[in-house]
Design a protein around this motif. Structure first.
Motif, mmCIF file in Angstrom:
data_model
loop_
_atom_site.group_PDB
_atom_site.id
_atom_site.type_symbol
_atom_site.label_atom_id
_atom_site.label_comp_id
_atom_site.label_asym_id
_atom_site.label_seq_id
_atom_site.Cartn_x
_atom_site.Cartn_y
_atom_site.Cartn_z
ATOM 1 N N UNK A 69 -25.101 4.348 18.157
ATOM 2 C CA UNK A 69 -24.259 4.730 19.300
ATOM 3 C C UNK A 69 -22.771 4.702 18.950
ATOM 4 N N UNK A 70 -22.026 5.529 19.659
ATOM 5 C CA UNK A 70 -20.568 5.441 19.586
ATOM 6 C C UNK A 70 -20.014 4.712 20.798
ATOM 7 N N UNK A 71 -20.820 4.626 21.868
ATOM 8 C CA UNK A 71 -20.344 3.991 23.090
ATOM 9 C C UNK A 71 -21.544 3.593 23.944
ATOM 10 N N UNK A 72 -21.413 2.449 24.628
ATOM 11 C CA UNK A 72 -22.439 1.993 25.566
ATOM 12 C C UNK A 72 -21.809 1.781 26.926
ATOM 13 N N UNK A 73 -22.558 2.128 27.967
ATOM 14 C CA UNK A 73 -22.098 1.940 29.342
ATOM 15 C C UNK A 73 -23.184 1.185 30.097
ATOM 16 N N UNK A 74 -22.808 0.106 30.776
ATOM 17 C CA UNK A 74 -23.762 -0.652 31.572
ATOM 18 C C UNK A 74 -23.114 -1.073 32.884
ATOM 19 N N UNK A 75 -23.948 -1.537 33.795
ATOM 20 C CA UNK A 75 -23.453 -2.081 35.042
ATOM 21 C C UNK A 75 -22.994 -3.513 34.866
ATOM 22 N N UNK A 76 -22.274 -3.998 35.832
ATOM 23 C CA UNK A 76 -21.681 -5.338 35.787
ATOM 24 C C UNK A 76 -22.720 -6.451 35.735
ATOM 25 N N UNK A 77 -23.961 -6.170 36.171
ATOM 26 C CA UNK A 77 -24.983 -7.202 36.256
ATOM 27 C C UNK A 77 -26.106 -7.019 35.242
ATOM 28 N N UNK A 78 -25.890 -6.188 34.215
ATOM 29 C CA UNK A 78 -26.944 -5.937 33.234
ATOM 30 C C UNK A 78 -27.037 -7.096 32.250
ATOM 31 N N UNK A 79 -28.277 -7.572 32.002
ATOM 32 C CA UNK A 79 -28.528 -8.611 31.012
ATOM 33 C C UNK A 79 -29.662 -8.147 30.098
ATOM 34 N N UNK A 80 -29.655 -8.638 28.880
ATOM 35 C CA UNK A 80 -30.689 -8.227 27.928
ATOM 36 C C UNK A 80 -30.927 -9.357 26.936
ATOM 37 N N UNK A 81 -32.055 -9.245 26.215
ATOM 38 C CA UNK A 81 -32.371 -10.220 25.188
ATOM 39 C C UNK A 81 -33.016 -11.484 25.736
ATOM 40 N N UNK A 82 -33.485 -12.305 24.799
ATOM 41 C CA UNK A 82 -34.196 -13.535 25.150
ATOM 42 C C UNK A 82 -33.323 -14.421 26.031
ATOM 43 N N UNK A 83 -33.955 -14.942 27.093
ATOM 44 C CA UNK A 83 -33.281 -15.822 28.049
ATOM 45 C C UNK A 83 -32.069 -15.148 28.691
ATOM 46 N N UNK A 84 -32.047 -13.803 28.666
ATOM 47 C CA UNK A 84 -30.961 -13.024 29.286
ATOM 48 C C UNK A 84 -29.591 -13.421 28.732
ATOM 49 N N UNK A 85 -29.564 -13.731 27.436
ATOM 50 C CA UNK A 85 -28.305 -14.137 26.807
ATOM 51 C C UNK A 85 -27.336 -12.971 26.665
ATOM 52 N N UNK A 86 -27.875 -11.760 26.641
ATOM 53 C CA UNK A 86 -27.011 -10.590 26.489
ATOM 54 C C UNK A 86 -26.351 -10.222 27.794
ATOM 55 N N UNK A 87 -25.158 -10.688 27.996
ATOM 56 C CA UNK A 87 -24.390 -10.394 29.211
ATOM 57 C C UNK A 87 -23.474 -9.196 28.963
ATOM 58 N N UNK A 88 -22.865 -8.650 30.001
ATOM 59 C CA UNK A 88 -21.881 -7.589 29.775
ATOM 60 C C UNK A 88 -20.758 -8.036 28.843
ATOM 61 N N UNK A 89 -20.332 -9.288 28.963
ATOM 62 C CA UNK A 89 -19.277 -9.805 28.091
ATOM 63 C C UNK A 89 -19.754 -9.872 26.637
ATOM 64 N N UNK A 90 -21.008 -10.287 26.456
ATOM 65 C CA UNK A 90 -21.597 -10.334 25.111
ATOM 66 C C UNK A 90 -21.584 -8.941 24.489
ATOM 67 N N UNK A 91 -21.991 -7.935 25.263
ATOM 68 C CA UNK A 91 -22.034 -6.570 24.747
ATOM 69 C C UNK A 91 -20.634 -6.068 24.404
ATOM 70 N N UNK A 92 -19.665 -6.383 25.237
ATOM 71 C CA UNK A 92 -18.293 -5.953 24.971
ATOM 72 C C UNK A 92 -17.770 -6.577 23.684
#
Length: 337
Positions: free
Chosen positions: A125-148
């Motif tokens: 990817x060159x860019x990712x777009x998500x909503x303010x409340x999107x979480x990903x990964x084990x135990x939902x550690x992937x927060x929007x801040x993590x992705x940024x």
């Protein structure tokens, strides 16, 4: 679609089948159940980023709904099953939808691996777009801040889209829409969606009581987890590409058998065989709750009144926006964006 996208929308349900022409694109990530006003802000932001960069834009989503995986005894009432979700995302102008099979094993992937193995290695990817409340990964550690932070470190852009709110300053959400439909508040549900909600199912054989009452209906069994208020609705139904006004009952038929819930659709000014056809039924208005009548004559008299009320409601429909007009076959000018 942008200048670098193919002429045909593609739906992908296998990461190993991710096409080379989408690499380097902009990905919008989320579950997108309902593709409501908030979801479309995310998708439109991705489209704008892709247009500026001259690359493809696509949605990354997950099937089945994660909540249904973790609580299989309480499956989620889906607003837009996969085919409907893909149709709406295609109508918005994206190049593809990638539906990742969501399993407990996938849920256990570390957030770092989701970024490096999927977003970077697989998608490039060159860019990712998500909503303010999107979480990903084990135990939902992937927060929007993590992705940024990952994007800043690894060289791809990230846009986090803030909440879309309604006129009461309350966030638009799939949960609110489900609750509104469960209460029979079709007006609120459709307003939050930004288009009128519909269901799809194949016409099945029933008891043919409607025919005896002068109201032959197309019987559709909706998924067991559907939490739609029992009652009478003004509807429009797509039959072989043609939209037809009508009135529908969703419920257990308390005057007769009080059986399993069915959607029974009566099409105005229509004759023909519908058995085996897959219909799309758009809900325009909730007219009244399901009632029990003492006899067939009382039921017929009420059905006459319901039909008249449904015709009146449908005669004044105005598209809620361009998506409502194109998806639900509504003529006239859009009421909104």
């Amino acid at each position: 679609m942008n200048e670098h996208s193919p002429s045909r929308f593609v739906a992908i349900d296998d990461l190993d089948a991710f096409p080379a022409h989408l690499r380097g694109g902009v990905v919008a990530i989320g579950n997108f159940d309902g593709v409501h006003r908030g979801h479309r802000r995310v998708l439109k932001t991705a489209l704008a980023q892709a247009k500026d960069a001259g690359v493809p834009a696509y949605a990354l989503t997950f099937e089945p709904h994660p909540r249904s995986v973790f609580a299989p005894d309480k499956p989620v009432f889906r607003l837009t099953p996969p085919a409907q979700k893909a149709r709406i995302i295609q109508a918005m102008g994206l190049d593809a939808i990638v539906s990742v099979p969501f399993t407990r094993a996938f849920a256990g992937i570390e957030a770092e691996a989701f970024v490096t193995d999927i977003l970077q290695s697989r998608f490039g990817i060159c860019h990712a777009v998500t909503g303010y409340d999107f979480h990903f990964g084990r135990a939902r550690r992937g927060t929007p801040e993590f992705l940024s932070e990952a994007g800043a470190a690894d060289g791809f852009g990230v846009t986090i889209v803030t909440a879309e709110t309604d006129e009461s300053a309350t966030a638009v959400s799939s949960s609110r829409i489900r609750a509104a439909l469960a209460e029979g508040d079709v007006v609120l549900a459709n307003a939050l969606l930004g288009y009128r909600w519909s269901v799809e199912a194949e016409v099945r054989h029933g008891e043919k009581r409607g025919r005896d009452l002068g109201y032959p209906t197309a019987n559709l069994a909706l998924p067991a987890e559907t939490q739609l208020a029992h009652g009478i609705y003004a509807v429009r139904t797509c039959v072989d590409g043609r939209w037809i006004d009508g009135v529908a009952s969703y419920g257990r038929r308390p005057t007769f058998d009080n059986g399993a819930a069915l959607l029974e659709v009566f099409l105005f000014d229509f004759s023909g065989d519908l058995y085996g056809k897959r219909l799309r039924v758009m809900l325009a208005a909730y007219l009244r709750p399901e009632l029990r009548f003492d006899n067939a004559q009382a039921l017929i008299a009420q059905m006459d009144r319901d039909s008249a009320e449904a015709r009146a409601a449908l005669a004044s429909l105005t598209p809620l926006g361009s998506l409502d007009r194109t998806q639900n076959g509504l003529p006239g000018e859009d009421a909104g964006a």
